[in-house]
Every structure is written in structure tokens, then in C-alpha cells.
Design a protein around this motif. Structure first.
Motif, short mmCIF file in Angstrom:
data_model
loop_
_atom_site.label_atom_id
_atom_site.label_comp_id
_atom_site.label_asym_id
_atom_site.label_seq_id
_atom_site.Cartn_x
_atom_site.Cartn_y
_atom_site.Cartn_z
N ARG A 98 0.86 -1.17 0.00
CA ARG A 98 0.00 0.00 0.00
C ARG A 98 0.90 1.23 0.00
NH1 ARG A 98 -3.43 0.95 5.18
NH2 ARG A 98 -1.57 2.05 5.82
N TYR A 99 0.51 2.20 -0.77
CA TYR A 99 1.30 3.43 -0.84
C TYR A 99 0.69 4.51 0.05
CZ TYR A 99 3.91 1.63 -4.78
OH TYR A 99 4.74 0.88 -5.58
N GLU A 100 1.57 5.20 0.76
CA GLU A 100 1.21 6.42 1.47
C GLU A 100 2.05 7.50 0.83
OE1 GLU A 100 1.68 6.05 5.69
OE2 GLU A 100 0.33 4.33 5.78
N GLY A 101 1.41 8.29 -0.02
CA GLY A 101 2.17 9.22 -0.83
C GLY A 101 3.00 8.41 -1.82
N SER A 102 4.29 8.65 -1.83
CA SER A 102 5.16 7.89 -2.73
C SER A 102 5.87 6.75 -2.02
CB SER A 102 6.20 8.84 -3.35
OG SER A 102 7.00 9.39 -2.32
N ARG A 103 5.62 6.59 -0.72
CA ARG A 103 6.30 5.54 0.07
C ARG A 103 5.45 4.27 0.11
NH1 ARG A 103 7.00 4.09 5.73
NH2 ARG A 103 9.07 3.21 5.94
N ALA A 104 6.07 3.16 -0.24
CA ALA A 104 5.37 1.87 -0.22
C ALA A 104 5.53 1.21 1.14
CB ALA A 104 5.92 0.96 -1.30
N HIS A 105 4.44 0.62 1.63
CA HIS A 105 4.45 -0.20 2.85
C HIS A 105 4.06 -1.61 2.42
CE1 HIS A 105 4.70 3.07 5.85
NE2 HIS A 105 4.13 3.79 4.87
N TYR A 106 4.73 -2.59 2.99
CA TYR A 106 4.53 -3.98 2.61
C TYR A 106 3.87 -4.73 3.77
CZ TYR A 106 7.65 -2.38 -0.96
OH TYR A 106 8.20 -1.66 -1.98
N TYR A 107 2.86 -5.55 3.43
CA TYR A 107 2.08 -6.24 4.44
C TYR A 107 1.93 -7.72 4.08
CZ TYR A 107 0.80 -1.56 5.92
OH TYR A 107 0.85 -0.27 6.35
N ALA A 108 1.64 -8.50 5.10
CA ALA A 108 1.31 -9.92 4.93
C ALA A 108 0.03 -10.18 5.70
CB ALA A 108 2.44 -10.80 5.44
N THR A 109 -0.96 -10.76 5.03
CA THR A 109 -2.24 -11.08 5.65
C THR A 109 -2.39 -12.59 5.66
OG1 THR A 109 -3.25 -9.01 4.94
CG2 THR A 109 -4.75 -10.79 5.53
N GLU A 110 -2.68 -13.12 6.83
CA GLU A 110 -2.81 -14.57 7.02
C GLU A 110 -3.93 -15.15 6.17
OE1 GLU A 110 -3.75 -17.62 10.74
OE2 GLU A 110 -3.97 -15.47 11.01
#
Length: 156
Positions: A98-110
Motif C-alpha cells: 500500500r502506498y502512502e504518498g510515494s512511500r510503499a508499505h509492505y504487508y502480509a495477511t494470514e
């Protein structure tokens, strides 16, 4: 000269309209979705989609919702996913960003297992003194699994 330029423009335009063919074939196969109630019936506990029958004592309505764990992960872990899935702590997770502005955040959903929700509803109903769950229902909405039913005590 103008006709030559017009010809190149026409060819470029027509080439840009070309469709890319993808292979629509598939090897086919089966996908199995199984819910095993044997471990409960071996303990004298019945789970059924049917209405209760015979003599019984009403215990209560029970519903359990199982939400997946979601955690932020590193880019390297995100990048190591095979087909968008990683295994961590004995669990399977779907990765996404998911992007917040131009910064990407990476997630893992079970990837939740419906059997866990059934184990939980069994524990709740058994704790109430029930020996059966009638009108059993299971639903998946997005990544949330909901199981529900009518806990009863069958009078033998």
C-alpha cells in the motif's frame, strides 16, 4: 513526402490498436474444500446443517468470526514471496503493498483456515454444555470466516 508521413502515422496508429493474444487454455483440475467433522463426532458432539430434531434443550445461538492476522513486513520478505504467498511461523500469508504518498508499505495477511473457526465454535458450545450445533452455517466474506449455529443439548 506528405503521403509517406501519412502512411507511417497510419501504420503506427493501426499497430497501436493491435491486441495482444493471451493463452486462454488451462490444464483444468479440481479444487477441494473439505470440512471434517469426524473429530467432533468422535467426542459425541454433532454438527449439522439440519434443523434440530427430537427432544433437545436449547442452549443458545453462537457465532464466531475469524479475522486474519495482518502485519507489516520488510521489502525483502515481500520480494521473496512465491506466487504472492509467504510462509511464516507455520502459517501461510498473502503479501500486498500500500502506498502512502510515494512511500510503499509492505504487508502480509494470514490465509485463515475455516477449520480454526469451527474448532472455536465447538469449544464455545461445549463450554455452554451443548452436545450439538444445529443449523450450522459457514461464510467467507473477503478474508473473514464466520461460522454460526444453534447450540443444543440432545436429550437421549
Amino acid at each position: 513526402m506528405n503521403k509517406l508521413i501519412l502512411l507511417f502515422i497510419s501504420i503506427a496508429f493501426l499497430a497501436s490498436c493491435a491486441t495482444t493474444k493471451t493463452d486462454p487454455t488451462s490444464p483444468g483440475g479440481f479444487i477441494y474444500y473439505n470440512i471434517d467433522f469426524k473429530k467432533y463426532s468422535d467426542q459425541g458432539f454433532q454438527i449439522t446443517i439440519e434443523k434440530p430434531y427430537g427432544d433437545y434443550k436449547s442452549i443458545g445461538l453462537v457465532s464466531v468470526e475469524l479475522y486474519p492476522e495482518t502485519k507489516e513486513i520488510s521489502y525483502s520478505l515481500y520480494n521473496s514471496a512465491v506466487d504472492g504467498v509467504i510462509d511464516s511461523d507455520g502459517k501461510s500469508f498473502r503479501v500486498w503493498k500500500r502506498y502512502e504518498g510515494s512511500r510503499a508499505h509492505y504487508y502480509a495477511t494470514e490465509n485463515v483456515d475455516a477449520q480454526e473457526a469451527i474448532d472455536e465454535i465447538f469449544k464455545v458450545a461445549k463450554g455452554w454444555g451443548a452436545d450439538a450445533i444445529a443449523n450450522f452455517d459457514i461464510n467467507r466474506s473477503g478474508e473473514v470466516v464466520t461460522v454460526s449455529g444453534f447450540a443444543i443439548d440432545k436429550e437421549d
